[in-house]
Write an enzyme that holds these catalytic residues in place. Structure first.
Site, mmCIF file in Angstrom:
data_model
loop_
_atom_site.group_PDB
_atom_site.id
_atom_site.type_symbol
_atom_site.label_atom_id
_atom_site.label_comp_id
_atom_site.label_asym_id
_atom_site.label_seq_id
_atom_site.Cartn_x
_atom_site.Cartn_y
_atom_site.Cartn_z
ATOM 1 N N SER A 20 23.433 37.400 -27.583
ATOM 2 C CA SER A 20 22.039 37.789 -27.819
ATOM 3 C C SER A 20 21.775 39.243 -27.439
ATOM 4 C CB SER A 20 21.134 36.860 -26.990
ATOM 5 O OG SER A 20 19.910 37.486 -26.655
ATOM 6 N N TRP B 273 10.207 34.365 -21.051
ATOM 7 C CA TRP B 273 11.134 34.449 -22.193
ATOM 8 C C TRP B 273 11.119 35.834 -22.797
ATOM 9 C CZ3 TRP B 273 9.222 34.143 -27.609
ATOM 10 C CH2 TRP B 273 10.264 34.327 -28.534
ATOM 11 N N GLY B 274 12.302 36.429 -22.860
ATOM 12 C CA GLY B 274 12.437 37.666 -23.612
ATOM 13 C C GLY B 274 12.603 38.903 -22.754
ATOM 14 N N ASN B 275 13.393 39.836 -23.247
ATOM 15 C CA ASN B 275 13.488 41.153 -22.637
ATOM 16 C C ASN B 275 12.097 41.768 -22.487
ATOM 17 O OD1 ASN B 275 14.706 43.895 -22.099
ATOM 18 N ND2 ASN B 275 13.664 44.278 -24.047
ATOM 19 N N ASP B 276 11.219 41.469 -23.446
ATOM 20 C CA ASP B 276 9.871 42.054 -23.423
ATOM 21 C C ASP B 276 8.939 41.380 -22.419
ATOM 22 O OD1 ASP B 276 9.457 39.689 -24.872
ATOM 23 O OD2 ASP B 276 9.518 40.751 -26.790
#
Lengths: 198, 198
Positions: A14, A181-184
């Site tokens: 990912s 959830w998520g890099n962001d």
């Protein structure tokens, strides 16, 4: 309160997980928190939840391709989209399960760097062996261990646990049962650990 | 270089658009940029691109429900998930197309606040009329104007243009042809306007 622990569910296949992996240790350190790197199979979470890779919508895939480069520049880290994509990440995740806990972070970082910055095909055992050797690990013993039932089961257990706890994508972080959830979502994770989302 | 313009494609039915709408003017002001608020029909972009609302994956919908609250706390803005969801946003978007350019931002902010913070059903013409009146606008003339072909066509033209330029979700921002998708890309938009993404 004792020091917080961030559980980090990662799959080396990912790209946003790679990006987050370049940032998470510094983020944790700012809060005196620790990171527990937990390999899991993202594809199984997609299957179990009905989620799908974002690039399955073509125009979204095109946007995200450029978006990844913006994040890499924003973080000041290298990113070169690999020629083999998607990659068979299973072996690299099993190696993580075969290692002592103390070695998992640097393995994860090295294997994702090899794939996402150096275009190495980490689906090949020879590539994994070289990365292990470069880290000063016994690559023969390590790759042999990835074929044992205990290691296979450990990865499956991580994946099952992730799905049970609501994971549908990667990277996913937990602080206790609060999921990000998520890099962001590193921005929110940072605010949360700083006590600003109380 | 002249002052940058941020084009902001918004649909009042989208919760992340509401969140971004509470932040974008301050962000723009930090860079001496202006915001052009462009109403469009998100549902049409989903149809055209094969994208779908995130909550169509149940476990993702559950996560995002909590995620929205974290962002609202992070920004220090109210958010109360509406009892009517999804909402018919068409009327509110047509009002935006019926207004002079100078009034669009405050209309967008007011109508999204009514829906996302005050649980008003903005699918009802009476609700729109009241919001318009509260803004000192001539609500009767305004709502009549939303039924004219020119206004209907203006919304359709915005939507078609958004799709042509690669929009598949909301909020979506453009600076020139550089696109940013999502409330969670305000960090990148900020860096971009600051000249830090080269």
């Amino acid at each position: 309160m004792s020091a917080a622990q961030i559980e980090f569910f990662w799959d080396s296949a990912s790209p946003y997980t790679y990006l987050a992996a370049t940032q998470i240790e510094q983020l944790a350190a700012r809060h005196g928190a620790t990171v527990r790197w937990r390999p899991f199979l993202l594809g199984k979470a997609f299957e179990a939840t009905g989620n799908r890779a974002p690039a399955s919508v073509p125009v979204k895939g095109k946007y995200l391709f450029g978006d990844l480069q913006l994040w890499a520049r924003h973080y000041g880290v290298p990113l070169k989209f690999p020629s083999v994509f998607p990659v068979a990440s299973l072996g690299s995740l099993r190696v993580a399960c075969a290692l002592p806990e103390a070695d998992v972070a640097r393995w994860a970082q090295a294997v994702m760097h090899a794939y996402w910055a150096e275009n190495q095909d980490i689906g090949q055992p020879q590539a994994l062996a070289q990365i292990a050797t470069d880290l000063g690990l016994d690559s023969d013993a390590l790759l042999a261990k990835t074929q044992t039932p205990a290691v296979k089961e450990a990865l499956k257990a991580n994946t099952d646990e992730a799905i049970r706890r609501g994971v549908f994508g990667a990277p996913t972080f937990f602080v206790g049962e609060q999921m990000f959830w998520g890099n962001d979502r590193l921005e929110l994770l940072d605010a949360y650990l700083g006590g600003r989302l109380g």
